[in-house]
Design an enzyme around this catalytic site. Structure first.
Site, PDB file in Angstrom:
ATOM      1  N   GLU A  79      44.930 -57.858  -4.440  1.00  0.00           N
ATOM      2  CA  GLU A  79      43.900 -57.487  -5.845  1.00  0.00           C
ATOM      3  C   GLU A  79      43.481 -58.750  -6.331  1.00  0.00           C
ATOM      4  O   GLU A  79      43.083 -58.672  -7.637  1.00  0.00           O
ATOM      5  CB  GLU A  79      44.608 -56.661  -6.685  1.00  0.00           C
ATOM      6  CG  GLU A  79      46.044 -57.176  -7.115  1.00  0.00           C
ATOM      7  CD  GLU A  79      46.832 -56.232  -8.234  1.00  0.00           C
ATOM      8  OE1 GLU A  79      46.303 -55.656  -9.152  1.00  0.00           O
ATOM      9  OE2 GLU A  79      48.016 -55.823  -7.803  1.00  0.00           O
ATOM     10  N   CYS A 111      49.213 -53.280  -6.434  1.00  0.00           N
ATOM     11  CA  CYS A 111      50.171 -53.737  -5.646  1.00  0.00           C
ATOM     12  C   CYS A 111      50.562 -52.994  -4.577  1.00  0.00           C
ATOM     13  O   CYS A 111      51.458 -53.615  -3.558  1.00  0.00           O
ATOM     14  CB  CYS A 111      51.572 -54.045  -6.558  1.00  0.00           C
ATOM     15  SG  CYS A 111      51.447 -55.033  -7.738  1.00  0.00           S
ATOM     16  N   HIS A 233      59.335 -52.463  -5.125  1.00  0.00           N
ATOM     17  CA  HIS A 233      58.408 -53.728  -5.565  1.00  0.00           C
ATOM     18  C   HIS A 233      58.788 -54.170  -6.915  1.00  0.00           C
ATOM     19  O   HIS A 233      59.575 -53.576  -7.722  1.00  0.00           O
ATOM     20  CB  HIS A 233      57.237 -52.738  -5.974  1.00  0.00           C
ATOM     21  CG  HIS A 233      55.900 -53.521  -6.850  1.00  0.00           C
ATOM     22  ND1 HIS A 233      55.642 -54.731  -6.427  1.00  0.00           N
ATOM     23  CD2 HIS A 233      55.545 -53.369  -8.047  1.00  0.00           C
ATOM     24  CE1 HIS A 233      54.792 -55.198  -7.332  1.00  0.00           C
ATOM     25  NE2 HIS A 233      54.812 -54.414  -8.380  1.00  0.00           N
TER      26      HIS A 233
HETATM   27  P1  HMG Z   1      57.830 -56.898 -23.866  1.00  0.00           P
HETATM   28  O1  HMG Z   1      57.403 -55.979 -25.025  1.00  0.00           O
HETATM   29  O2  HMG Z   1      57.578 -58.198 -23.966  1.00  0.00           O
HETATM   30  O3  HMG Z   1      59.502 -56.660 -23.569  1.00  0.00           O
HETATM   31  O4  HMG Z   1      57.270 -56.309 -22.351  1.00  0.00           O
HETATM   32  P2  HMG Z   1      60.490 -55.676 -24.221  1.00  0.00           P
HETATM   33  O5  HMG Z   1      60.579 -55.734 -25.740  1.00  0.00           O
HETATM   34  O6  HMG Z   1      60.265 -54.325 -23.578  1.00  0.00           O
HETATM   35  O7  HMG Z   1      61.856 -56.427 -23.333  1.00  0.00           O
HETATM   36  C1  HMG Z   1      62.218 -56.366 -22.054  1.00  0.00           C
HETATM   37  C2  HMG Z   1      63.379 -56.400 -21.723  1.00  0.00           C
HETATM   38  O8  HMG Z   1      64.345 -57.606 -22.425  1.00  0.00           O
HETATM   39  C3  HMG Z   1      64.154 -55.343 -22.636  1.00  0.00           C
HETATM   40  O9  HMG Z   1      65.221 -54.559 -21.565  1.00  0.00           O
HETATM   41  C4  HMG Z   1      64.835 -55.678 -23.671  1.00  0.00           C
HETATM   42  O10 HMG Z   1      65.988 -54.879 -24.080  1.00  0.00           O
HETATM   43  C5  HMG Z   1      65.173 -57.114 -23.254  1.00  0.00           C
HETATM   44  P3  HMG Z   1      65.271 -53.244 -21.112  1.00  0.00           P
HETATM   45  O11 HMG Z   1      65.197 -52.239 -22.535  1.00  0.00           O
HETATM   46  O12 HMG Z   1      63.714 -52.944 -20.599  1.00  0.00           O
HETATM   47  O13 HMG Z   1      66.461 -52.922 -20.115  1.00  0.00           O
HETATM   48  N1  HMG Z   1      65.524 -58.216 -24.317  1.00  0.00           N
HETATM   49  C6  HMG Z   1      66.466 -58.870 -24.272  1.00  0.00           C
HETATM   50  N2  HMG Z   1      67.639 -59.125 -23.404  1.00  0.00           N
HETATM   51  C7  HMG Z   1      68.490 -59.948 -23.418  1.00  0.00           C
HETATM   52  N3  HMG Z   1      68.403 -60.894 -24.521  1.00  0.00           N
HETATM   53  C8  HMG Z   1      67.225 -60.767 -25.494  1.00  0.00           C
HETATM   54  C9  HMG Z   1      66.503 -59.763 -25.234  1.00  0.00           C
HETATM   55  N4  HMG Z   1      65.089 -59.483 -25.829  1.00  0.00           N
HETATM   56  C10 HMG Z   1      64.831 -58.474 -25.116  1.00  0.00           C
HETATM   57  N5  HMG Z   1      67.145 -61.617 -26.526  1.00  0.00           N
HETATM   58  C11 HMG Z   1      56.729 -55.912 -20.167  1.00  0.00           C
HETATM   59  C12 HMG Z   1      57.702 -56.409 -21.286  1.00  0.00           C
HETATM   60  C13 HMG Z   1      57.341 -56.164 -18.863  1.00  0.00           C
HETATM   61  C14 HMG Z   1      56.160 -54.770 -20.575  1.00  0.00           C
HETATM   62  C15 HMG Z   1      55.516 -56.927 -20.188  1.00  0.00           C
HETATM   63  O14 HMG Z   1      56.020 -58.220 -19.691  1.00  0.00           O
HETATM   64  C16 HMG Z   1      54.227 -56.674 -19.383  1.00  0.00           C
HETATM   65  O15 HMG Z   1      53.315 -55.965 -19.683  1.00  0.00           O
HETATM   66  N6  HMG Z   1      54.219 -57.098 -17.900  1.00  0.00           N
HETATM   67  C17 HMG Z   1      53.226 -56.594 -17.168  1.00  0.00           C
HETATM   68  C18 HMG Z   1      53.280 -55.227 -16.572  1.00  0.00           C
HETATM   69  C19 HMG Z   1      54.327 -55.086 -15.670  1.00  0.00           C
HETATM   70  O16 HMG Z   1      54.897 -55.876 -15.297  1.00  0.00           O
HETATM   71  N7  HMG Z   1      54.611 -53.749 -15.652  1.00  0.00           N
HETATM   72  C20 HMG Z   1      55.726 -53.269 -14.527  1.00  0.00           C
HETATM   73  C21 HMG Z   1      55.768 -51.956 -13.964  1.00  0.00           C
HETATM   74  S1  HMG Z   1      53.771 -51.777 -13.556  1.00  0.00           S
HETATM   75  C22 HMG Z   1      53.928 -52.577 -11.754  1.00  0.00           C
HETATM   76  O17 HMG Z   1      54.940 -52.834 -11.401  1.00  0.00           O
HETATM   77  C23 HMG Z   1      52.783 -52.912 -11.139  1.00  0.00           C
HETATM   78  C24 HMG Z   1      51.993 -54.331 -11.417  1.00  0.00           C
HETATM   79  O18 HMG Z   1      53.003 -55.198 -10.467  1.00  0.00           O
HETATM   80  C25 HMG Z   1      50.674 -54.223 -10.923  1.00  0.00           C
HETATM   81  C26 HMG Z   1      50.056 -53.575  -9.718  1.00  0.00           C
HETATM   82  O19 HMG Z   1      50.449 -52.688  -9.327  1.00  0.00           O
HETATM   83  O20 HMG Z   1      49.011 -54.242  -9.379  1.00  0.00           O
HETATM   84  C27 HMG Z   1      52.260 -54.802 -12.745  1.00  0.00           C
END
Ligand code: HMG
Length: 384
Positions: A79, A111, A233
């Site tokens: 992609e 992906c 993935h």
């Molecule tokens: P965010 O809002 O920065 O993070 O977004 P959050 O607040 O959801 O926190 C993430 C995790 O860290 C949570 O754990 C928190 O509790 C933890 P969870 O509840 O999920 O188990 N946390 C901590 N842990 C330890 N110590 C701390 C602490 N603070 C928080 N101090 C997000 C995170 C992944 C959503 C963001 O980075 C993002 O948008 N990333 C891009 C999208 C993505 O990767 N999505 C994944 C699924 S989609 C997919 O896989 C397809 C893709 O590869 C693309 C394609 O298909 O082409 C992306």
């Protein structure tokens, strides 16, 4: 006749950023990245490298002169294409010197495309068992500096040689698919970086996994005990773990521990690289094979492929006798440990340093085996 992965390799660029440095620069607790997302390092790519150079470098490690005469299908799942017409596959075909009477093309769905390419290759070899297919999953995951997605960036390529009577893994004919038209992550043609609803994307990922897993158990009449490992993935390594834990309620504690231990082995490399988009599932597979002593020939490995938007597939692979001799564990580990750590300033500078958008005649200085050395008339010229 078994058909599957005869050889497999990956490539990542030489530079990385430590996630503690990124966290400190973004006023974030480093534990959020290391524990909350499960990422320790992120691969960073210079402007003189792209999916062609990543894919060619990955493929070169496995394609012998003899293979070049037998390959007549080259598919790149990506992609991160930089051309709306010409495929990266035909350029890689040329760079590698594969015999000319071949089909070369690119496939896309976020992906998921690496899996689409692998299954097309499997079908092709099933119809033409004396021929081979080269499948490459290559991507550059970039969301932008100071964005929510920034800690889930990465890049790299996985190459797989698909043949009859493969040496490493047979691909079983047991795929279950799931499609749902949803906007969790997408990149319209006028956007340099994807648009993403991060939390929705997590939800859709888990929902897609539980749907295809349940359907798989029904259609293929299997239970979790039939799988020596489940591989996911990996947009970041906590993601697959959350999906795996979503099916734990139906399993014994012993079963949960077994599958989570295999999961830990499958995420060793991705913790060091970040998201490869199409290649992430397959980097996880290589990590599992390289880092697990618990697997043996005949074992079945479950594969969950997910592409936002959203298309997913669950299928399985069977480990072949003698597969361990085909692995390149030392070289894989050396590639990761030999990389150079960037400072945050170097990372930000590299991130913003892009190939010129204005037509002209440009020369570049990158002596990496595969790199862009010249840009002229919209044509990227590569070292090789
Ligand atoms: P965010 O809002 O920065 O993070 O977004 P959050 O607040 O959801 O926190 C993430 C995790 O860290 C949570 O754990 C928190 O509790 C933890 P969870 O509840 O999920 O188990 N946390 C901590 N842990 C330890 N110590 C701390 C602490 N603070 C928080 N101090 C997000 C995170 C992944 C959503 C963001 O980075 C993002 O948008 N990333 C891009 C999208 C993505 O990767 N999505 C994944 C699924 S989609 C997919 O896989 C397809 C893709 O590869 C693309 C394609 O298909 O082409 C992306």
């Amino acid at each position: 006749m078994k058909i599957g992965i005869d050889k497999i390799s990956f490539h990542v660029p030489n530079d990385y950023l430590d996630m503690t440095d990124l966290a400190n620069a973004r006023n974030t607790d480093p534990n959020k990245f290391h524990i909350g997302l499960g990422q320790d390092k992120m691969a960073v790519i210079p402007k003189t490298q792209d999916i062609v150079t990543l894919g060619a470098a990955a493929a070169e490690k496995i394609v012998s002169d003899e293979d070049k005469e037998s390959i007549d299908l080259v598919i790149v799942g990506t992609e991160s294409s930089n051309d709306f017409s010409k495929s990266a596959a035909v350029i890689i075909h040329g760079l590698l010197g594969i015999q000319p009477f071949a089909r070369s093309y690119e496939v896309k769905h976020a992906c998921y495309a690496g899996t689409a390419a692998l299954q097309q290759a499997r079908d092709y070899v099933a119809a033409h068992p004396t021929r081979k297919a080269l499948v490459i999953a290559a991507d550059i995951a970039k969301y932008g500096l100071n964005t929510g997605g920034e800690p889930t960036q990465g890049c790299g390529a996985v190459a797989m040689l698909v043949s009859a009577e493969p040496s490493i893994l047979a691909i079983n004919d047991d795929s279950v698919f799931y499609s749902e038209d949803v906007y969790d992550f997408w990149r319209p043609s006028n956007h340099e970086y994807p648009l993403v609803d991060g939390h929705l994307s997590n939800e859709i990922y888990i929902n897609s996994f539980t749907r295809v897993w349940e359907q798989n158990l029904k259609v293929n009449q299997t239970t979790s005990q039939d799988y020596a490992a489940l591989t996911f993935h990996l947009p970041y390594t906590k993601m697959g773990r959350k999906a795996l834990r979503a099916i734990f309620p139906s399993m014994s504690e012993e079963e949960q521990t077994r599958l989570e231990t295999r999961y830990d082995e499958a995420v060793v490399y991705s913790r060091e690289v970040g998201n490869l988009y199409t290649g992430s599932l397959y980097l996880g597979l290589i990590s599992l094979l390289d880092n697990s002593d618990a697997l043996k020939p005949g074992d079945r490995i479950g594969m969950f492929s997910y592409g936002s938007g959203a298309v997913s597939e669950f299928f399985s692979l069977e480990l072949m006798p003698g597969y361990k001799e085909q692995l390149t564990v030392a070289a894989n580990q050396a590639l990761l440990t030999a990389r150079k750590q960037l400072t945050i300033e170097e990372y930000e500078e590299m991130f913003e340093d892009k190939l010129p958008l204005v037509d002209g005649d440009y020369d570049f200085n990158d002596d990496t085996t595969y790199a862009i050395n010249k840009l002229k008339d919209g044509i990227r010229y590569y070292n090789h």
